[in-house]
Design a protein around this motif. Structure first.
Motif, PDB file in Angstrom:
ATOM      1  N   ASN A   1       5.826  11.170  -3.511  1.00  0.00           N
ATOM      2  CA  ASN A   1       4.596  11.470  -2.764  1.00  0.00           C
ATOM      3  C   ASN A   1       4.859  12.094  -1.399  1.00  0.00           C
ATOM      4  OD1 ASN A   1       2.337  10.065  -4.486  1.00  0.00           O
ATOM      5  ND2 ASN A   1       4.028   8.584  -4.381  1.00  0.00           N
TER       6      ASN A   1
ATOM      7  N   SER B   1       0.842  -1.198   0.000  1.00  0.00           N
ATOM      8  CA  SER B   1       0.000   0.000   0.000  1.00  0.00           C
ATOM      9  C   SER B   1       0.878   1.248   0.000  1.00  0.00           C
ATOM     10  CB  SER B   1      -0.892   0.004   1.238  1.00  0.00           C
ATOM     11  OG  SER B   1      -0.115   0.167   2.421  1.00  0.00           O
ATOM     12  N   LEU B   2       0.253   2.396  -0.252  1.00  0.00           N
ATOM     13  CA  LEU B   2       0.980   3.657  -0.255  1.00  0.00           C
ATOM     14  C   LEU B   2       1.608   3.922   1.111  1.00  0.00           C
ATOM     15  CD1 LEU B   2       1.832   6.302  -1.610  1.00  0.00           C
ATOM     16  CD2 LEU B   2      -0.382   7.281  -0.913  1.00  0.00           C
ATOM     17  N   ASP B   3       0.870   3.659   2.183  1.00  0.00           N
ATOM     18  CA  ASP B   3       1.385   3.907   3.535  1.00  0.00           C
ATOM     19  C   ASP B   3       2.608   3.030   3.816  1.00  0.00           C
ATOM     20  OD1 ASP B   3      -0.531   5.803   4.018  1.00  0.00           O
ATOM     21  OD2 ASP B   3      -1.901   4.440   5.062  1.00  0.00           O
ATOM     22  N   GLU B   4       2.559   1.778   3.411  1.00  0.00           N
ATOM     23  CA  GLU B   4       3.688   0.871   3.632  1.00  0.00           C
ATOM     24  C   GLU B   4       4.917   1.328   2.869  1.00  0.00           C
ATOM     25  OE1 GLU B   4       1.670  -3.492   4.419  1.00  0.00           O
ATOM     26  OE2 GLU B   4       1.629  -2.677   2.368  1.00  0.00           O
TER      27      GLU B   4
ATOM     28  N   TYR C   1       8.356   7.331  -2.034  1.00  0.00           N
ATOM     29  CA  TYR C   1       8.412   8.372  -1.008  1.00  0.00           C
ATOM     30  C   TYR C   1       8.802   9.718  -1.616  1.00  0.00           C
ATOM     31  CZ  TYR C   1       9.968  11.057   3.033  1.00  0.00           C
ATOM     32  OH  TYR C   1      10.134  12.044   3.977  1.00  0.00           O
TER      33      TYR C   1
ATOM     34  N   MET D   1       5.519   4.390   1.824  1.00  0.00           N
ATOM     35  CA  MET D   1       5.960   5.686   2.344  1.00  0.00           C
ATOM     36  C   MET D   1       6.753   5.521   3.640  1.00  0.00           C
ATOM     37  SD  MET D   1       5.114   8.213   0.314  1.00  0.00           S
ATOM     38  CE  MET D   1       4.953   9.692   1.320  1.00  0.00           C
ATOM     39  N   ASP D   2       6.298   4.645   4.510  1.00  0.00           N
ATOM     40  CA  ASP D   2       7.007   4.425   5.782  1.00  0.00           C
ATOM     41  C   ASP D   2       8.406   3.859   5.541  1.00  0.00           C
ATOM     42  OD1 ASP D   2       4.879   5.373   7.214  1.00  0.00           O
ATOM     43  OD2 ASP D   2       4.040   3.394   7.683  1.00  0.00           O
TER      44      ASP D   2
ATOM     45  N   GLN E   1      10.657   6.507   3.640  1.00  0.00           N
ATOM     46  CA  GLN E   1      11.147   7.615   4.464  1.00  0.00           C
ATOM     47  C   GLN E   1      12.412   7.216   5.227  1.00  0.00           C
ATOM     48  OE1 GLN E   1       8.631   8.859   7.750  1.00  0.00           O
ATOM     49  NE2 GLN E   1       9.339  10.973   7.544  1.00  0.00           N
TER      50      GLN E   1
ATOM     51  N   SER F   1      10.358   1.674  -2.650  1.00  0.00           N
ATOM     52  CA  SER F   1       9.862   2.451  -1.507  1.00  0.00           C
ATOM     53  C   SER F   1      10.396   3.876  -1.529  1.00  0.00           C
ATOM     54  CB  SER F   1      10.270   1.759  -0.204  1.00  0.00           C
ATOM     55  OG  SER F   1       9.704   0.476  -0.106  1.00  0.00           O
TER      56      SER F   1
END
Length: 383
Positions: A359, A278-281, A356, A283-284, A287, A352
């Motif tokens: 986005n 997912s986008l959250d995964e 990041y 992004m984390d 980062q 990843s």
């Protein structure tokens, strides 16, 4: 008369300070470390030998000078002699320094020859300097990894109390066995670096396109720290060396565990090719990778350094074609400080960090990059 006395006692005072410094040199915190290898002991002994020879020369020279100043001063009626060159004196002051230099050169040559003798090694490790990290490869063991600074950004920026080993700690130290002769082959991916561990008496430049050699044989288990000793760029101060020396039994155990860890990482990398995060995964994970690998140049907020390192925020790469973005992360850009991360990060990690950058950091492109996209890009370039 008064001025002559002042000059004399000033000279005596200077001599006292010099001799006191000489006597305390061996125990001073500013002296060379004795180290934990036979070579480091030889280097230390050589250093102290030359130091004591210099002290003796200084005592003799200043002693004669002070004696002459005191007993042949004008107030005692001394009259300066009027003479010209003396062949005997010139021969003496030429021969004596030559003999001293020869006596100093003999132990120095023996130590230098021993430092360069990498034959009959038990283990060979390739050390590659790279902006700004070290890469270690164990010959014949299928074990290799990068070693990066692990000091937190909060400590560096002064937002947290600095730890005991501030800027001298890494995520993956070089692990070596004691009582084995380890040969180092040293080179560089980009600019000249210098691998330096004082406790080993090893300091050798890593030069692009060249292979330098060094060696060590550690006598005591422990953790030994050093640094890059060649000014290699903006993050030169963030390129520490950490070596963990283990007993032979513990080293073999670590080596087996490391092989299992690398094999597991390869399996996970293969499995990630069929995963859809997912986008959250993304992004984390991105980062963290960005802060560890990219922020030193492009800055934590993505603003870059004008005239030196481009910004990520609003850049054409981060907001433009996805393939171009993947390409520059995978292959780097020749002639710049942007290095290739194809062999440093897995496809999942590259996906990843690209996600990041596209986005986060003020960019809102909205697309996701998966590990399979990075793998497909690499495959297309190989065809």
């Amino acid at each position: 008369m008064k001025n002559e006395r002042i000059l004399f006692w000033q000279s005596i005072s200077f001599s006292g300070v010099f001799l006191t410094s000489s006597a305390c040199a061996e125990s001073s915190q500013y002296n060379l470390p004795v180290g934990v290898t036979d070579i480091s002991q030889q280097v230390y002994d050589l250093h102290m030998l030359i130091f004591y020879i210099c002290c003796v020369i200084a005592i003799i020279v200043f002693g004669v000078m002070f004696y002459s100043m005191f007993y042949h001063r004008k107030s005692r009626g001394a009259v300066a002699a009027n003479f010209h060159e003396s062949t005997k004196v010139e021969i003496v002051w030429t021969v004596i320094p030559i003999l001293i230099l020869v006596l100093m050169a003999i132990p120095a040559t023996k130590t230098l020859v021993a430092m360069e003798d990498t034959s009959q090694s038990d283990l060979t490790i390739k050390i590659t300097g790279s902006q700004w990290k070290w890469h270690y490869s164990y010959f014949g063991e299928d074990v290799e990894f990068f070693s990066l600074l692990s000091t937190s950004q909060e400590e560096i920026e002064g937002n947290e109390v600095k730890g005991e080993n501030y800027l001298l700690e890494v995520d993956n130290p070089l692990v070596l066995p004691i009582n084995r002769k380890v040969r180092f082959l040293m080179t560089s991916d980009d600019v000249i670096h210098s691998w330096w561990v004082p406790d080993f008496a090893v300091k050798k430049d890593t030069i692009p396109g060249f292979i330098n050699e060094a060696w060590t044989k550690i006598e005591e288990p422990g953790i030994y720290r050093g640094q890059c000793a060649e000014l290699c760029g903006r993050a030169h101060g963030f390129m520490p060396v950490v070596v963990q020396a283990l007993t032979e039994e513990n080293y073999e155990r670590w080596l087996n565990d490391k092989k299992l860890e690398i094999a597991q990482a390869k399996r996970e990398a293969t499995a990630s090719l069929s995963a859809s995060l997912s986008l959250d995964e993304l992004m984390d994970a991105g980062q963290k990778i960005y802060l560890d690998r990219c922020a030193v140049c492009h800055q934590a907020e993505g603003g870059g350094i004008p005239g030196a390192f481009p910004a990520i925020t609003g850049s054409k790469i981060a907001t433009g074609d996805t393939s171009s973005h993947i390409d520059i992360v995978v292959n780097g850009r020749a002639g710049t400080a942007m290095q290739a991360f194809a062999n440093q990060l897995t496809d999942k990690e590259i996906a990843s960090v690209v996600t990041y950058q596209r986005n986060g950091l003020g960019n809102q492109v909205g697309d996701l990059v998966q590990a399979s996209d990075v793998n497909s890009f690499k495959a297309s370039k190989e065809e």
